[in-house]
Design an enzyme around this catalytic site. Structure first.
Site, PDB file in Angstrom:
ATOM      1  CB  CYS A 109      -0.980  -0.161   1.083  1.00 37.27           C
ATOM      2  SG  CYS A 109      -0.308  -0.604   2.635  1.00 37.27           S
ATOM      3  CG  HIS A 155      -0.292   3.987   4.323  1.00 42.73           C
ATOM      4  ND1 HIS A 155      -0.880   3.756   5.739  1.00 42.73           N
ATOM      5  CD2 HIS A 155       0.073   2.693   3.940  1.00 42.73           C
ATOM      6  CE1 HIS A 155      -0.733   2.408   5.956  1.00 42.73           C
ATOM      7  NE2 HIS A 155      -0.147   1.937   4.913  1.00 42.73           N
TER       8      HIS A 155
HETATM    9  N1  LIG Z   1      -4.710  -3.575   5.560  1.00 42.26           N
HETATM   10  C1  LIG Z   1      -3.952  -3.029   4.281  1.00 42.26           C
HETATM   11  O1  LIG Z   1      -4.074  -1.835   4.462  1.00 42.26           O
HETATM   12  C2  LIG Z   1      -3.500  -3.819   3.225  1.00 42.26           C
HETATM   13  C3  LIG Z   1      -3.184  -4.962   3.564  1.00 42.26           C
HETATM   14  N2  LIG Z   1      -2.817  -5.712   2.494  1.00 42.26           N
HETATM   15  C4  LIG Z   1      -2.534  -7.203   2.490  1.00 42.26           C
HETATM   16  O2  LIG Z   1      -3.939  -8.017   2.197  1.00 42.26           O
HETATM   17  C5  LIG Z   1      -3.777  -8.931   2.681  1.00 42.26           C
HETATM   18  C6  LIG Z   1      -5.094  -8.839   3.853  1.00 42.26           C
HETATM   19  O3  LIG Z   1      -4.827  -7.905   4.875  1.00 42.26           O
HETATM   20  P1  LIG Z   1      -5.761  -7.301   5.842  1.00 42.26           P
HETATM   21  O4  LIG Z   1      -7.113  -7.414   5.566  1.00 42.26           O
HETATM   22  O5  LIG Z   1      -5.296  -6.262   6.658  1.00 42.26           O
HETATM   23  O6  LIG Z   1      -5.511  -8.538   6.922  1.00 42.26           O
HETATM   24  P2  LIG Z   1      -6.651  -9.002   8.256  1.00 42.26           P
HETATM   25  O7  LIG Z   1      -5.483  -9.899   9.185  1.00 42.26           O
HETATM   26  O8  LIG Z   1      -7.280  -8.250   8.788  1.00 42.26           O
HETATM   27  O9  LIG Z   1      -7.381 -10.333   7.463  1.00 42.26           O
HETATM   28  C7  LIG Z   1      -6.810 -11.632   7.076  1.00 42.26           C
HETATM   29  C8  LIG Z   1      -7.689 -12.457   6.430  1.00 42.26           C
HETATM   30  O10 LIG Z   1      -7.078 -13.713   6.158  1.00 42.26           O
HETATM   31  C9  LIG Z   1      -8.013 -14.728   6.384  1.00 42.26           C
HETATM   32  N3  LIG Z   1      -7.304 -15.871   6.776  1.00 42.26           N
HETATM   33  C10 LIG Z   1      -6.409 -16.072   7.814  1.00 42.26           C
HETATM   34  N4  LIG Z   1      -6.047 -17.339   7.864  1.00 42.26           N
HETATM   35  C11 LIG Z   1      -6.223 -18.144   6.853  1.00 42.26           C
HETATM   36  C12 LIG Z   1      -6.319 -19.401   6.510  1.00 42.26           C
HETATM   37  N5  LIG Z   1      -5.541 -20.193   7.162  1.00 42.26           N
HETATM   38  N6  LIG Z   1      -7.271 -19.821   5.871  1.00 42.26           N
HETATM   39  C13 LIG Z   1      -8.012 -19.029   5.014  1.00 42.26           C
HETATM   40  N7  LIG Z   1      -8.112 -17.427   5.472  1.00 42.26           N
HETATM   41  C14 LIG Z   1      -7.349 -17.134   6.223  1.00 42.26           C
HETATM   42  C15 LIG Z   1      -8.857 -14.224   7.884  1.00 42.26           C
HETATM   43  O11 LIG Z   1     -10.037 -15.077   7.926  1.00 42.26           O
HETATM   44  P3  LIG Z   1     -10.343 -15.417   9.563  1.00 42.26           P
HETATM   45  O12 LIG Z   1     -11.143 -14.179   9.855  1.00 42.26           O
HETATM   46  O13 LIG Z   1     -11.414 -16.478   9.495  1.00 42.26           O
HETATM   47  O14 LIG Z   1      -9.366 -15.598  10.408  1.00 42.26           O
HETATM   48  C16 LIG Z   1      -9.113 -12.945   7.236  1.00 42.26           C
HETATM   49  O15 LIG Z   1     -10.187 -12.877   6.552  1.00 42.26           O
HETATM   50  C17 LIG Z   1      -2.573  -9.290   3.689  1.00 42.26           C
HETATM   51  O16 LIG Z   1      -1.904 -10.098   2.623  1.00 42.26           O
HETATM   52  C18 LIG Z   1      -1.950  -7.808   3.591  1.00 42.26           C
HETATM   53  O17 LIG Z   1      -0.597  -7.808   3.619  1.00 42.26           O
HETATM   54  C19 LIG Z   1      -2.232  -5.005   1.330  1.00 42.26           C
HETATM   55  C20 LIG Z   1      -2.320  -3.794   1.271  1.00 42.26           C
HETATM   56  C21 LIG Z   1      -3.019  -2.967   2.359  1.00 42.26           C
HETATM   57  N1  LIG Z   2       2.498  -3.468   5.395  1.00 45.69           N
HETATM   58  C1  LIG Z   2       1.724  -2.550   5.268  1.00 45.69           C
HETATM   59  C2  LIG Z   2       0.332  -3.145   4.511  1.00 45.69           C
HETATM   60  C3  LIG Z   2       0.694  -3.921   3.245  1.00 45.69           C
HETATM   61  O1  LIG Z   2       0.585  -3.678   2.159  1.00 45.69           O
HETATM   62  O2  LIG Z   2       1.357  -5.033   3.467  1.00 45.69           O
HETATM   63  P1  LIG Z   2       1.944  -6.126   2.321  1.00 45.69           P
HETATM   64  O3  LIG Z   2       2.967  -5.431   1.461  1.00 45.69           O
HETATM   65  O4  LIG Z   2       2.510  -7.082   3.312  1.00 45.69           O
HETATM   66  O5  LIG Z   2       0.639  -6.589   1.713  1.00 45.69           O
HETATM   67  C4  LIG Z   2       1.309  -1.629   6.434  1.00 45.69           C
HETATM   68  O6  LIG Z   2       1.443  -2.133   7.395  1.00 45.69           O
HETATM   69  O7  LIG Z   2       0.744  -0.524   6.136  1.00 45.69           O
END
Ligand SMILES: NC(=O)C1=CN([C@@H]2O[C@H](COP(=O)(O)OP(=O)(O)OC[C@H]3O[C@@H](n4cnc5c(N)ncnc54)[C@H](OP(=O)(O)O)[C@@H]3O)[C@@H](O)[C@H]2O)C=CC1
Ligand SMILES: N[C@@H](CC(=O)OP(=O)(O)O)C(=O)O
Length: 371
Positions: A159, A260
């Site tokens: 991000c 951000h």
């Molecule tokens: N937050 C942000 O601003 C950004 C995040 N990202 C990326 O996006 C992705 C998601 O981030 P974010 O939403 O913040 O993370 P969260 O921790 O909020 O959500 C993670 C999700 O993954 C699911 N999950 C975890 N373990 C498993 C498993 N074993 N099998 C299936 N599903 C699973 C969880 O389900 P459950 O609820 O059932 O545990 C939940 O739905 C990450 O890879 C992150 O790096 C990228 C850009 C920006």
């Molecule tokens: N690491 C970013 C979120 C994110 O984009 O992570 P990743 O590059 O691992 O998907 C943050 O903490 O703000």
């Protein structure tokens, strides 16, 4: 270009549907003109429950009526076979294997995880910057064993990288190569997912370290701004390093919920360097291909340039244009490099869910996904 006919709906799935990014997908898709949420996936902890019971909903709008009663499924491709598009907000610890299994099942996966960003047969696409990198997808499909007809993976950027590359590409299009770029990030806590950074660590504080973040910004920027060259019928990424562009990032976590902020200083190859006014005009004029392709989630202004001296600010500017563009301000001379400015991008929208949605719209518009 292919446009989705007026009343046609395109079924989509959301993996990681209960997380920060997954919830934002669901909130944004509620009003989408043709995507309709059809299947939801999360961990075994959530699977089997209705979405309303299985998710700890943290969005500012209610859970969409059409999603409340959908049953959360395990992240197994068999539950998503009817989906023309699968959005993934999966935790990176599990995204690699799950997304590969969806691709192998001939599904089109738009991922937010870091797992495949460095794979040189997987496009790392910020839709306002490099959707032309989709051209690698036939090669990605052909290299799969057995070769795929429909399945592929497209990844979003980190991000913080996303917020940077949008103004950088606008400047390179207008003024030619950038030689060096120094970035300091002030990243919101929602970037760490839910529940994220403990309140006792972040309240009244700034944390000057986010694991792996600086390396991601420095490397991903070179892939996104690089070229996808074709030699003897084979595509290969030429990292921007061949120009070369040097990027240095310092990342901090700040007590902001969403959005951000990044301070950026750049040096151009060209001499004399453009003036701050020329830079402002070039940023404001930047028109990405997804706009002319008619992608419905593309922002009207890819880059909104503020004239006020105290903008952009996360609380005021993060939801401008539904968080789909970036806001730039304080464009001024840099006494060390050439120009410096501040950029604000919504880490959950254009930094995550919105980017995947526009990428999928572009994939449909270019015929990569047949609907
Ligand atoms: N937050 C942000 O601003 C950004 C995040 N990202 C990326 O996006 C992705 C998601 O981030 P974010 O939403 O913040 O993370 P969260 O921790 O909020 O959500 C993670 C999700 O993954 C699911 N999950 C975890 N373990 C498993 C498993 N074993 N099998 C299936 N599903 C699973 C969880 O389900 P459950 O609820 O059932 O545990 C939940 O739905 C990450 O890879 C992150 O790096 C990228 C850009 C920006
Ligand atoms: N690491 C970013 C979120 C994110 O984009 O992570 P990743 O590059 O691992 O998907 C943050 O903490 O703000």
């Amino acid at each position: 270009m292919y446009a989705v006919p007026g009343d046609k709906k395109v079924k989509v799935g959301v993996l990681g549907a209960t997380g920060t990014v997954g919830q934002r997908f669901i909130a944004l898709l509620e009003t989408h003109p043709y995507f309709v949420v059809h299947a939801l996936g999360a961990s075994a902890r959530s699977a089997g429950k209705s979405y309303a019971l299985g998710t700890n909903w943290k969005q500012t709008t209610p859970i969409p009526a059409g999603v409340r009663d959908l049953v959360i499924r395990p992240c197994n491709p068999e539950h998503f076979q009817e989906c023309a598009v699968v959005f993934s907000g999966l935790d990176a610890d599990v995204a690699g294997d799950i997304e590969a299994s969806f691709r192998a099942a001939e599904l089109a996966v738009f991922s937010n995880a870091k797992s495949y960003r460095r794979d040189l047969n997987v496009p790392l696409v910020v839709p306002l910057v490099n959707p032309h990198h989709f051209n690698i997808i036939p090669q990605q499909r052909a290299l799969h064993s057995p070769p795929l007809q429909k399945g592929f993976i497209v990844t979003n950027a980190n991000c913080s990288t996303t917020g940077i590359v949008i103004p950088l590409v606008a400047l390179e299009r207008a003024f030619g190569p950038i030689e060096s770029c120094i970035i300091t990030t002030l990243q919101a806590i929602s970037g760490a997912g839910y529940p994220g950074v403990p309140s006792l660590d972040i309240f009244d504080n700034v944390v000057p370290y986010i694991s792996g973040e600086e390396e991601k910004i420095e490397w991903e920027t070179l892939k996104i701004l690089g070229e996808l060259a074709q030699t003897d019928g084979e595509f290969a990424f030429e990292m921007h390093a061949h120009t070369p562009l040097r990027v240095s990032a310092s990342c901090t976590r700040v007590p902001v919920i969403e959005g951000h902020t990044e301070t950026v200083s750049v040096r151009f190859a060209r001499r004399p360097a453009p003036s701050p006014q020329q830079v402002r005009e070039a940023l404001a004029a930047y028109a990405p291909a997804v706009q002319s392709a008619g992608c419905p989630s593309a922002p009207r202004h890819a880059i909104w340039v503020h004239e006020e001296p105290d903008r952009p600010q996360p609380r005021l500017d993060r939801m401008f244009q539904q968080g789909a563009g970036v806001s730039v301000g304080r464009v001024r001379q840099c006494p060390v490099l050439d120009i410096k400015f501040v950029v604000l991008s919504n880490n959950v929208n254009i930094g995550a869910a919105t980017s995947s949605i526009i990428n999928a719209e572009m994939a449909i518009s270019t015929g990569l996904i047949a609907v």
